[in-house]
Enzyme design. Structure first.
Site, PDB file in Angstrom:
ATOM      1  CD  GLU A   1     -28.789 -10.121   2.229  1.00  0.00           C
ATOM      2  OE1 GLU A   1     -28.017  -8.783   1.991  1.00  0.00           O
ATOM      3  OE2 GLU A   1     -27.613 -10.649   1.288  1.00  0.00           O
TER       4      GLU A   1
ATOM      5  CE  LYS B   1     -28.812 -19.632   5.959  1.00  0.00           C
ATOM      6  NZ  LYS B   1     -28.111 -20.358   5.238  1.00  0.00           N
TER       7      LYS B   1
ATOM      8  CG  ASP C   1     -30.386 -25.190   0.548  1.00  0.00           C
ATOM      9  OD1 ASP C   1     -29.451 -25.479   0.677  1.00  0.00           O
ATOM     10  OD2 ASP C   1     -31.365 -25.800   0.248  1.00  0.00           O
TER      11      ASP C   1
ATOM     12  CE1 TYR D   1     -21.871 -14.473   1.952  1.00  0.00           C
ATOM     13  CE2 TYR D   1     -23.394 -15.961   0.671  1.00  0.00           C
ATOM     14  CZ  TYR D   1     -22.383 -15.932   0.940  1.00  0.00           C
ATOM     15  OH  TYR D   1     -21.742 -16.945   1.634  1.00  0.00           O
TER      16      TYR D   1
ATOM     17  CE  LYS E   1     -30.420 -21.970   8.462  1.00  0.00           C
ATOM     18  NZ  LYS E   1     -30.631 -23.781   8.031  1.00  0.00           N
TER      19      LYS E   1
ATOM     20  CB  CYS F   1     -44.093 -60.234  -5.882  1.00  0.00           C
ATOM     21  SG  CYS F   1     -42.777 -59.522  -7.254  1.00  0.00           S
TER      22      CYS F   1
ATOM     23  CB  CYS G   1     -43.429 -62.049 -10.715  1.00  0.00           C
ATOM     24  SG  CYS G   1     -43.038 -63.192  -8.681  1.00  0.00           S
TER      25      CYS G   1
ATOM     26  CB  CYS H   1     -39.989 -60.411  -4.613  1.00  0.00           C
ATOM     27  SG  CYS H   1     -39.978 -61.993  -6.581  1.00  0.00           S
TER      28      CYS H   1
ATOM     29  CB  CYS I   1     -39.918 -61.206 -10.287  1.00  0.00           C
ATOM     30  SG  CYS I   1     -40.239 -59.693  -9.960  1.00  0.00           S
TER      31      CYS I   1
HETATM   32  S1  IVH Z   1     -24.280 -13.477   4.342  1.00  0.00           S
HETATM   33  C1  IVH Z   1     -20.981 -14.134   7.763  1.00  0.00           C
HETATM   34  N1  IVH Z   1     -26.185 -13.597   3.171  1.00  0.00           N
HETATM   35  O1  IVH Z   1     -25.748 -19.366   4.167  1.00  0.00           O
HETATM   36  C2  IVH Z   1     -22.579 -13.983   7.012  1.00  0.00           C
HETATM   37  N2  IVH Z   1     -25.030 -15.331   3.633  1.00  0.00           N
HETATM   38  O2  IVH Z   1     -25.539 -20.277   7.135  1.00  0.00           O
HETATM   39  C3  IVH Z   1     -21.954 -14.480   5.560  1.00  0.00           C
HETATM   40  N3  IVH Z   1     -25.549 -18.015   2.426  1.00  0.00           N
HETATM   41  O3  IVH Z   1     -21.489 -19.628   4.487  1.00  0.00           O
HETATM   42  C4  IVH Z   1     -22.988 -14.701   5.182  1.00  0.00           C
HETATM   43  N4  IVH Z   1     -27.781 -16.733   1.655  1.00  0.00           N
HETATM   44  O4  IVH Z   1     -22.909 -19.643   2.403  1.00  0.00           O
HETATM   45  C5  IVH Z   1     -25.636 -14.358   3.575  1.00  0.00           C
HETATM   46  N5  IVH Z   1     -28.232 -13.921   1.809  1.00  0.00           N
HETATM   47  C6  IVH Z   1     -27.312 -14.388   2.585  1.00  0.00           C
HETATM   48  C7  IVH Z   1     -26.861 -15.746   2.020  1.00  0.00           C
HETATM   49  C8  IVH Z   1     -25.839 -16.660   2.840  1.00  0.00           C
HETATM   50  C9  IVH Z   1     -26.639 -18.177   1.776  1.00  0.00           C
HETATM   51  C10 IVH Z   1     -24.945 -18.875   3.031  1.00  0.00           C
HETATM   52  C11 IVH Z   1     -23.410 -18.522   2.933  1.00  0.00           C
HETATM   53  C12 IVH Z   1     -23.049 -18.844   4.344  1.00  0.00           C
HETATM   54  C13 IVH Z   1     -24.286 -19.670   5.085  1.00  0.00           C
HETATM   55  C14 IVH Z   1     -24.583 -19.452   6.749  1.00  0.00           C
END
Ligand code: IVH
Length: 671
Positions: free
Chosen positions: A110, A112, A114, A221, A315, A409, A412, A427, A433
């Site tokens: 899935e 991740k 942000d 999640y 990542k 600048c 001016c 400047c 200015c």
């Molecule tokens: S699972 C025990 N799934 O990433 C594992 N975390 O770096 C529980 N996060 O604190 C996390 N997307 O807030 C999981 N699809 C995802 C996620 C996810 C974002 C965040 C989460 C966690 C942090 C860890």
């Protein structure tokens, strides 16, 4: 009774429509019809306060106010994830899993997200608590704010478990983030840096109606059930599917956002897809998460203190783009600082089109040998402004020549100056200015300074163009008539502006001091100067040695303050502003600094004391101490009152921060 039934019915119907609109994105009634039903419910609820329910659909607009977010222990720890940065890492991890488990492994993949982690606790089919991650063991209760997030169900169908917990990430989609920043730009407020920080800040607002307006969303999640097998849930995929049935927004609703894989190839496929497709998502992700699906297998794998062994985050690299650098331009800030800006051929990076990027300063341009016409690598990290990080030398056009940094600048034409130990050019034409003057007026009017409503960058530009202002002091000579001749300036707007300006006369000295825009004098320094010296006269006559007595003032600030006061134009400015009635001194009661015994020491004040906590904080400041929001390595003392949460004390002890009682603290002060 009739009313009671109708209220229950409307709540049920509105919850359903909410779900169709915000979770399924498939509404079956118009906004108008929805509003009519909501209006009916609002009226009925007003006549029956005895039936008030924090989970009613009417509460989505917020209104609740949280003074202080309470600390609450998590049902199970909220762990983090182990990170990986390459496909080999992922393969190694999968291999290890394979070795440590009997039989086949099924993975789920899935995105991740942000954003900010959240734990949603349901009891009796109702949302009862929403906790931040906190330190993983204890989080903060932000339920009032979380209730306003429309995609989070407030009540669950009878088919769902009575008691359950959902964990997920609260995010701010790009569109909502950009709309919010557009509004802030208009009002002359500081822009938010990125969606993640904005989401985090929003969740900690005290006023939930503001949270409701920001457009947060929640992506699930994990599904935590006490007895998953009773619900036919043997693993993550089954849990997510069940949660979708119960009304949660899950990744199943987005194409390829949740996949299971029986081997590493399937996982790699997912990575390959999203390393490209992530650019088209309406929200930010910073990677993908691979998990072992089956709960039974997860249990055998277990967790380290920090992260489960059954999950791995992959990542993505920081987003980069390649594009042509059309030209290097320069901007002048309110303090005269010059910033070189790269004008680029527009290029899409991480969800937005980038056409400008930062070049830092002259040294950086020389170091990377960045030239106009070059193909450059542009990177978008966490910051709002992307930066040029390198040149593709092979693609340098023939006959290009090194960039010659500006000597004048751009606004001016004054000859730029650069102090020996500074990276920036300035400047020096502070009084002539236009960009600098406009920038200073904008800063003066900004929210954290004089907070003059309706005077953002566009407002200042308009008044400047019309010749109505050439200095901050001119604001206080403005009258209604000339304002009314301006475009889009009716009686109402003009009246509001004048009112806002008049209100600035009541703004306390410390914010005025910050608003004057003296180079290197930020909010903290302004506050300390004002508390220490008490009046503008005392500050004006202070020499560098007197200024250096304050622990927050070093030679650079001291020099900047003294030379600002030496400048005759500033003397006149102060004179005019003082005549207009602005606050250039503080009253003793407001808290002039009385000693410096706590200078250089930082304090966190927490718990209940014999006097109000704010008074105690004021005492810290009046004796030269600095206040911090939370215990960290930078804290010297934790001033602990009654009812302080145990986690603060533990953290303080772990970090070697001295914990003081109220009596011990008082004993530090001069008699
Ligand atoms: S699972 C025990 N799934 O990433 C594992 N975390 O770096 C529980 N996060 O604190 C996390 N997307 O807030 C999981 N699809 C995802 C996620 C996810 C974002 C965040 C989460 C966690 C942090 C860890």
């Amino acid at each position: 009774m009739q009313e009671e039934l109708r209220i229950a019915e409307l709540r049920r119907i509105l919850h359903q429509h909410n779900h169709r609109y915000y979770v399924l994105a498939a509404p079956t009634i118009s906004d108008r019809e929805f509003d009519a039903l909501l209006g009916e419910l609002t009226l009925l609820e007003a006549s029956r306060p005895d039936l008030w329910d924090p989970n009613s659909p009417t509460q989505r607009v917020g209104g609740g106010f949280t003074e202080q977010f309470e600390k609450v222990a998590h049902s199970r720890p909220m762990l983090s994830l182990a990170n990986s940065y390459s496909r080999e890492d992922v393969e190694d991890w999968a291999q290890r899993i394979h070795k440590e488990s009997a039989g086949e492994t099924r993975f789920t993949c899935e995105l991740k997200y942000d954003g900010v982690a959240i734990a949603l606790q349901y009891e009796g089919h109702r949302l009862v608590r929403a906790l931040t991650r906190g330190d993983g063991t204890v989080g903060e209760d932000i339920t009032t704010n979380v209730r306003t997030i429309r995609s989070i169900p407030l009540s669950l169908p009878d088919s769902a478990p009575e008691k359950m917990e959902i964990r997920g990430e609260i995010i701010l989609p790009f569109a909502a983030f950009e709309a919010l920043n557009a509004q802030r730009r208009e009002k002359g407020e500081k822009l938010f840096a990125n969606p993640r920080n904005t989401a985090a800040g929003t969740l900690k607002l005290q006023d939930s109606s503001e949270v409701a307006r920001r457009g947060l969303d929640c992506l699930l999640y994990s599904v935590l059930l006490d007895a998953p097998e009773e619900w036919g849930v043997d693993g993550h995929e089954a849990g997510v599917k069940a949660a979708a049935e119960w009304g949660f927004k899950t990744p199943l609703q987005r194409d390829r956002a949740f996949e299971s894989a029986d081997n590493v190839e399937g996982v790699m496929d997912f990575l390959a897809h999203w390393s490209e497709a992530r650019r088209d998502l309406p929200f930010a992700i910073d990677g993908v998460v691979i998990k072992v699906d089956r709960y039974a297998q997860r249990r055998t794998l277990g967790s380290t203190a920090k992260a489960p062994r059954w999950a791995l985050a992959y990542k993505f690299e920081t987003e980069q783009g390649l594009t042509r650098l059309e030209r290097i331009a320069y901007q002048v800030g309110r303090t005269g600082a010059i910033t070189p800006v790269a004008h680029l051929e527009p290029v899409p990076i991480a969800g937005t089109t980038v056409s400008k990027a930062s070049l830092h300063n002259a040294d950086q341009i020389a170091l990377l040998d960045i030239r106009e016409g070059d193909m450059v690598r542009v990177e978008k990290g966490g910051e709002i402004i992307p930066k040029v990080v390198g040149v593709v030398m092979e693609e340098r056009p023939p006959l290009s020549s090194p960039h010659v940094y500006a000597t004048e600048c751009p606004d001016c034409g004054a000859t730029l100056e650069r102090a020996e130990d500074e990276a920036r050019h300035y400047c020096p034409n502070a009084e002539g200015c236009p960009e600098q003057i406009k920038g200073r007026i904008e800063h003066f009017a900004s929210r954290r300074a004089m907070n003059i409503d309706g005077l953002g960058s566009e407002g200042v530009e308009q008044l400047w163009e019309a010749g109505l202002i050439r200095d901050v002091a001119d604001l206080f000579d403005l009258t209604l008539e000339p304002l009314l001749t301006l475009d889009r300036m009716g009686e109402k707007r003009a009246g509001n502006l004048l009112e806002g300006i008049a209100a600035a006369k009541e703004v306390p000295f410390e914010r005025l001091m910050f608003g004057l825009g003296i180079r290197h004098v930020g909010e903290t320094v302004a506050k300390r100067l004002v508390r220490h010296f008490g009046s503008i006269e005392a500050l004006q006559s202070a020499d560098e040695a007197a200024l250096l007595e304050l622990d927050v003032v070093g030679p650079v600030i001291a020099e900047s303050v003294v030379s600002w006061f030496k400048e005759p134009a500033n003397g006149q400015r102060i004179h005019r502003l003082a005549n207009a009635g602005l606050q250039f001194s503080i009253e003793e009661a407001e808290g002039q600094e009385v000693s410096q015994v706590l200078a250089g020491k930082s304090f966190v004040v927490s718990g209940v004391f014999s006097i109000p906590r704010d008074d105690l904080k004021r005492i810290v400041e009046r004796h030269g101490g600095r206040l911090l929001g939370g215990v960290s390595g930078k804290t010297d003392y934790l001033l602990a009152g009654e009812k302080m949460g145990p986690s603060k004390r533990e953290k303080a002890e772990r970090l070697g921060v001295s914990v003081l009682s109220e009596e011990q603290f008082m004993a530090m002060l001069p008699a």
